[in-house]
Design a protein around this motif. Structure first.
Motif, PDB file in Angstrom:
ATOM      1  N   LYS A 104       2.607   5.544  -2.144  1.00  8.97           N
ATOM      2  CA  LYS A 104       3.314   4.131  -1.451  1.00  8.97           C
ATOM      3  C   LYS A 104       4.155   4.033  -2.060  1.00  8.97           C
ATOM      4  CE  LYS A 104      -1.173   1.989  -0.409  1.00  8.97           C
ATOM      5  NZ  LYS A 104      -2.470   0.745  -1.211  1.00  8.97           N
ATOM      6  N   SER A 139       7.720   4.969  -0.115  1.00  6.03           N
ATOM      7  CA  SER A 139       8.703   3.374   0.045  1.00  6.03           C
ATOM      8  C   SER A 139      10.305   3.916  -0.710  1.00  6.03           C
ATOM      9  CB  SER A 139       8.164   2.478  -0.402  1.00  6.03           C
ATOM     10  OG  SER A 139       8.470   2.300  -1.651  1.00  6.03           O
ATOM     11  N   THR A 164       6.377   5.546   7.621  1.00  3.88           N
ATOM     12  CA  THR A 164       6.610   5.865   7.268  1.00  3.88           C
ATOM     13  C   THR A 164       6.602   7.511   7.604  1.00  3.88           C
ATOM     14  OG1 THR A 164       4.401   5.915   5.946  1.00  3.88           O
ATOM     15  CG2 THR A 164       6.314   4.153   5.404  1.00  3.88           C
TER      16      THR A 164
END
Length: 424
Positions: free
Chosen positions: A74, A78, A102
């Motif tokens: 994650k 990000s 994403t």
């Protein structure tokens, strides 16, 4: 076994390999978890791909599993620091990656042309598909000793009533009908989680309504059945002596050596044992947890992980070329040479090797018939942390099944609220 080159660990960001080297090679980076099966599968895929494509180099990096690994994935997504491709869960955990923002959308792309259609929902969000299957599916159901079945003239059951009749005959022959290994509490869940094919067959909207807090285990008869099965096999005296202190390793040994006939378990537990107990490959088979209707008999699958491309890659077409290879019969063949499949590939045209374990062949038959459903955790993010303690209590005769189902319905509430799901 180490995975290929890890020299680029400090330079595996999205910009790595963006420009072909002076000799015309392109370098792709690939992040995988450090589980031995994943590591070996990635090694097989990347080496076969690089051999066929000498102008492409793949540098593989490993990460921890579990929540630590989730956080790494994650964070790197990000911050824009993800590798060109990465190996990660399919199903509900994928949804938490916010794939529309994403990941590269592969819907309609030739990359997916060999992917079995009933796999795609577990790598999709809002109808868009983002990944190809890495590895094989696993079955969750009943592992059984085929020699005991042959000796007693039994056939794999297609209804719960037939299954209980088999257990009676096995018990009468002086053999333990059902193996339970509740010291490893996770093993107590299979009669509930592996029964989801039957839940979905009886109530096709259960997962959707369960996620929306409109359906419960305790008030849905098909969902309650798994808890009732746990209680029944205990009350009829089918379990092995010392089941409360037995481990998964001991249970597998009992099954393979014929000291017990049935073990509710995942098929993935078998391949690692073939090296030391070769008979595990042939003497143990698989059948689905039977429901009430033989015409609707089918198996619950734990779907393979997905391999995805982040939007930050600078090597999109080359990364797609690798994913297309992964999702091809040639890719499956490459993996089978290094990793013993514990279930069927989710790739059209991919065949299990002739020396595949019997359990994988049995699972393949369910896939070929179109009689499979993904486990609930692949179609709903709602799973409570205490299920394994609840199923131990129900399976030990300490908690009535209706009470256990109600406890589990309560157990999931906090997690659903933490996820911010509507209706909770």
């Amino acid at each position: 076994m180490a995975v290929l080159a890890t020299a680029a660990l400090t330079s595996c960001g999205s910009g790595s390999g963006a420009e072909p080297a002076t000799d015309g090679t392109t370098t792709l980076t690939f992040l995988v978890d450090n589980g031995p099966g994943t590591v070996n599968s990635a090694k097989a895929l990347t080496e076969a791909f690089m051999k066929a494509n000498p102008k492409i180099k793949i540098e593989t990096e490993t990460r921890p599993g579990g929540s630590e690994g989730d956080n790494i994935v994650k964070t790197r997504l990000s911050t824009g620091d993800m590798t060109d491709m990465f190996w990660y869960n399919s199903g509900s955990l994928l949804q938490a990656l916010n794939p529309a923002q994403t990941l590269v959308d592969l819907t309609g792309d030739p990359v997916l042309q060999n992917v079995q259609k009933d796999f795609l929902p577990v790598v999709s969000q809002a109808g868009k598909a983002y990944g190809v299957p890495g590895g094989t599916a696993l079955g969750g159901g009943i592992l059984y000793n085929r020699k005991i079945y042959d000796k007693l003239g039994l056939k794999p059951p297609t209804t719960w009533a037939e299954f209980m009749a088999n257990n009676d005959k096995i018990k009468a022959a002086g053999i333990t009908p059902m193996i339970a290994t509740f010291k490893d509490t996770w093993t107590s869940q299979l009669l509930v989680l592996g029964d989801f094919y039957n839940v979905q067959a009886a109530d096709p909207t259960f997962a959707q309504n369960y996620t929306a807090n409109k359906a419960k285990f305790a008030t849905t008869p098909a969902a309650m059945a798994g808890f009732q099965h746990l209680a029944e096999v205990h009350s009829k005296g089918y379990l092995n002596k010392g089941f409360g202190s037995a481990t998964n390793d001991q249970g597998m040994k009992m099954l393979i050596e014929g000291q017990g006939a049935h073990y509710p378990m995942l098929s993935a537990t078998l391949p690692p044992l073939v090296a030391t107990m070769p008979q595990a490959a042939t003497d143990v088979g698989f059948f689905a947890i039977p429901g009430t209707d033989a015409a609707k008999n089918g198996a619950t699958l734990w779907e393979p992980a997905g391999i995805y491309i982040p939007k930050t890659t600078k090597n999109l077409e080359t990364a797609k070329k690798f994913l297309a290879f992964v999702a091809s019969p040639a890719g499956a063949d490459a993996v089978s040479k290094l990793v013993q499949p514990s279930g069927p590939y989710r790739i059209q045209g991919a065949k299990l090797p002739e020396d595949a374990i019997q359990v994988a062949k049995d699972l393949q038959a369910y896939v070929d018939k179109g009689a499979t459903a993904p486990a609930l955790e692949f179609v709903s993010p709602v799973k409570g942390p205490s299920l394994e303690q609840i199923t131990v209590a129900v399976g030990s005769g300490l908690t009535p099944p209706a009470e256990g189902a109600t406890q589990y319905d309560k157990d999931v509430e906090k997690q659903a609220q933490q996820l911010g799901l509507a209706g909770w």
